[in-house]
Write an enzyme that holds these catalytic residues in place. Structure first.
Site, short mmCIF file in Angstrom:
data_model
loop_
_atom_site.label_atom_id
_atom_site.label_comp_id
_atom_site.label_asym_id
_atom_site.label_seq_id
_atom_site.Cartn_x
_atom_site.Cartn_y
_atom_site.Cartn_z
N ASP A 1 46.04 52.37 73.81
CA ASP A 1 45.88 54.07 73.28
C ASP A 1 44.96 54.71 73.40
OD1 ASP A 1 47.81 55.83 71.96
OD2 ASP A 1 48.84 54.26 70.65
N ASP B 1 47.54 59.89 73.45
CA ASP B 1 47.76 60.40 72.03
C ASP B 1 47.67 61.65 71.98
OD1 ASP B 1 48.81 59.99 69.06
OD2 ASP B 1 46.83 61.18 68.85
N GLU C 1 51.41 61.73 75.48
CA GLU C 1 52.25 62.03 74.08
C GLU C 1 52.47 63.67 74.37
OE1 GLU C 1 52.81 61.48 69.38
OE2 GLU C 1 50.70 61.80 70.31
N HIS D 1 56.20 54.39 66.68
CA HIS D 1 55.57 54.18 65.31
C HIS D 1 55.55 55.25 64.57
CE1 HIS D 1 52.79 56.07 67.90
NE2 HIS D 1 52.02 56.52 66.88
N ASP D 2 56.04 56.73 65.02
CA ASP D 2 56.14 57.94 64.30
C ASP D 2 57.42 58.31 63.96
OD1 ASP D 2 53.12 58.24 64.35
OD2 ASP D 2 53.49 59.40 66.22
#
Length: 561
Positions: free
Chosen positions: A98, A194, A251, A324-325
């Site tokens: 990440d 991210d 993202e 994960h979000d």
């Protein structure tokens, strides 16, 4: 079309804190991941995407990084990471990290130097203003915080402990590229980036529009897809990405198909693909995402169809429905009641992973893991959920009971509860006290119970992923949706040359006729042909004319001799 390795790869996302604890402290770690590499290989995984394991104060569970080139002690050491990377490669898999470079932690040395009262070369590493604008943080409240030492306000689109980097400063970009190259030379296989669509801000820093009853303005149009974002990513590609045989995925908060063709266009020299969130953000209520409503199915279909068609021949899709979000997909898009849970999980995998693009599986998705029902907000850890709960309850817009219900449906901790490995204490995740409660349904929903069971969700994922890799029409063929206005069925064709597949999925608990899809007429147009079932989520085959509750089927067109 060039067939780079990442196009037909299967990616598995690991949230390290919740995957496997190896030392009994209740927190998943790097050595815990090493324990399950055979499991991932057996599933059919090609690439592991590792959520942040960097040094961090954990204000946002690792997405607030204080040192990009060190490992947080909770997760182990750099030596542990090096062993993990080596063993991943020995298993014939790849590993991507990440990359979080829209912001750092306020405990990063860059920020500490930047916030100093004394002039340093780091003065402009962050975004400082004498007077802030009205932008609101995405985690509630103002996006600006006053720093006593420096005597100015700094921008933080997320928590107060996540100050945004100033990408206008060439020195910032140079340090970021240096860090990325360092990881590349270590041998990683790419980055998931991210909120990369936020790194360029409109330098006017104008106020954002203020909604009714809102204290702060929405400045998102000023910092999403900003004026220099593509310039920065093309520079990143020249300085770093082109040096390695990497997979890169951004993202794309606020990214539509037009923007995606810029970020990930085949001729753009930026990124390989983007994550888009339209389809997973369709459950909306008066409080936005905080609702117990189900997503608008017709709208979800329209979004999936648009991304498939608009990117065809121009950019590559990423196929995901969990991370994960977001909450668990079987609880959100289908039916997590025990009667339908496994059928729903299998059906969703057919619906998504037979489309064109790179599949992403989030840990536990291959088991059909479900949302966690918290009885108190104190059981949860997610900063977004806690802030929203306090904000809306204190504002009197909703009762504590109602808000907890919404958090249980939409909160990020739903996907962060520990991985359910077996029926041992804490689902085999830890011998200590888990950092987040384990979902009680682990006693019957766990990996050990599913591995080897011929009708389990895990086994179905194995079969589906293996089939996908064996079918060129699924990997590379054209896509066409039919029955776009049907309120319960998702149906589309995948075709390459003489090979045609029909994907049919029923998103309801009632039987659905396929008459309105006019399948027989479409088959007759191909000459003498019939549909042969390749894979389905029921133990026995059925007719192409009718779908049972939550049934998903892959049909192949066969020509009569």
């Amino acid at each position: 079309m060039k067939q780079e390795w990442w196009k037909d790869a299967v990616v598995y996302q690991i949230y390290p804190r919740s995957f496997q604890d190896s030392n009994g402290d209740g927190i998943g770690d790097i050595n815990g991941i090493r324990m399950h590499l055979d499991y991932l290989k057996n599933l059919g995984v090609d690439v592991i995407w590792l959520c942040p394991v960097y040094k961090s104060p954990n204000a946002d569970n690792g997405y607030d990084i204080s040192d990009y080139q060190d490992i947080h002690p909770d997760f182990g050491t750099m030596e542990d990471f090096d062993r993990l990377l080596q063993e991943v490669h020995e298993h014939g898999m790849k590993l991507i990290m990440d990359l979080v470079v829209n912001h750092t932690s306020d405990e990063h040395p860059w920020f500490r130097k930047s916030s100093s009262a004394e002039a340093t070369s780091y003065d402009d590493y962050y975004i400082w203003k004498d007077r802030p604008n009205n932008w609101k943080s995405r985690f509630q409240g103002s996006a600006w915080t006053y720093d006593e030492k420096r005597g100015q306000y700094y921008l933080h689109i997320y928590t107060v402990k996540q100050p945004d980097l100033n990408w206008e400063n060439e020195a910032v970009r140079r340090d970021v590229y240096k860090m990325m190259n360092w990881w590349g030379k270590k041998g990683i296989d790419g980055f998931r980036m991210d909120v990369i669509s936020m790194i360029s801000k409109d330098q006017s820093y104008a106020d954002g529009p203020v909604g009714e009853h809102e204290q702060f303005g929405d400045g998102s149009s000023m910092y999403i897809n900003g004026p220099r974002v593509h310039e920065f990513l093309q520079e990143m590609n020249r300085e770093v990405i082109q040096n390695f045989d990497w997979m890169t995925v951004g993202e794309g908060v606020g990214v539509d198909t037009r923007e995606a063709r810029l970020y990930a266009g085949f001729d753009r020299k930026e990124l390989n693909m983007m994550f888009q969130f339209e389809h997973v953000e369709q459950a909306k209520g008066p409080l936005g995402k905080w609702t117990d409503r189900k997503p608008d199915f017709l709208r979800v279909k329209e979004i999936l169809d648009r991304w498939q068609t608009d990117l065809e021949g121009k950019a590559w899709n990423s196929l995901f429905v969990e991370n994960h979000d977001y909450a668990r997909s079987v609880s959100t898009f289908a039916d997590d009641r025990e009667e339908y849970r496994e059928l729903s999980a299998k059906m969703l995998s057919i619906a998504l992973y037979m489309m064109k693009g790179t599949p992403y599986i989030y840990q536990g998705q291959e088991l059909g893991m479900t949302n966690y029902h918290a009885f108190s907000i104190d059981e949860l850890q997610d900063v977004e959920s806690k802030n929203a709960y306090q904000f809306y309850v204190n504002a009197g817009e909703v009762s504590p009971e109602e808000m907890l219900k919404y958090v249980n449906c939409a909160g990020r901790d739903n996907s962060r509860t520990p991985m359910q490995w077996n029926t041992e204490e804490n689902a085999g995740f830890t011998h200590g006290t888990p950092w987040l409660p384990v979902n009680p349904n682990y006693m019957y929903l766990n990996a050990e119970e599913q591995i080897g069971r011929t009708d389990s969700v895990f086994t179905f994922y194995q079969q589906l992923l293996a089939f996908r890799k064996s079918a060129p029409a699924i990997l590379w063929g054209s896509y066409r949706m039919i029955g776009k206005e049907h309120k319960q069925l998702l149906a589309y064709f995948r075709t390459m040359g003489e090979e045609t597949y029909l994907i049919l999925c029923n998103f309801s608990e009632k039987e659905q006729s396929t008459d309105t899809l006019k399948l027989r007429q479409q088959t007759e147009a191909q000459g003498k042909a019939y549909w042969k079932q390749v894979l389905g989520n029921y133990p026995s085959g059925h007719s192409v004319d009718m779908l049972r509750p939550y049934e998903g089927v892959i049909w192949k067109m066969e020509k009569e001799s």
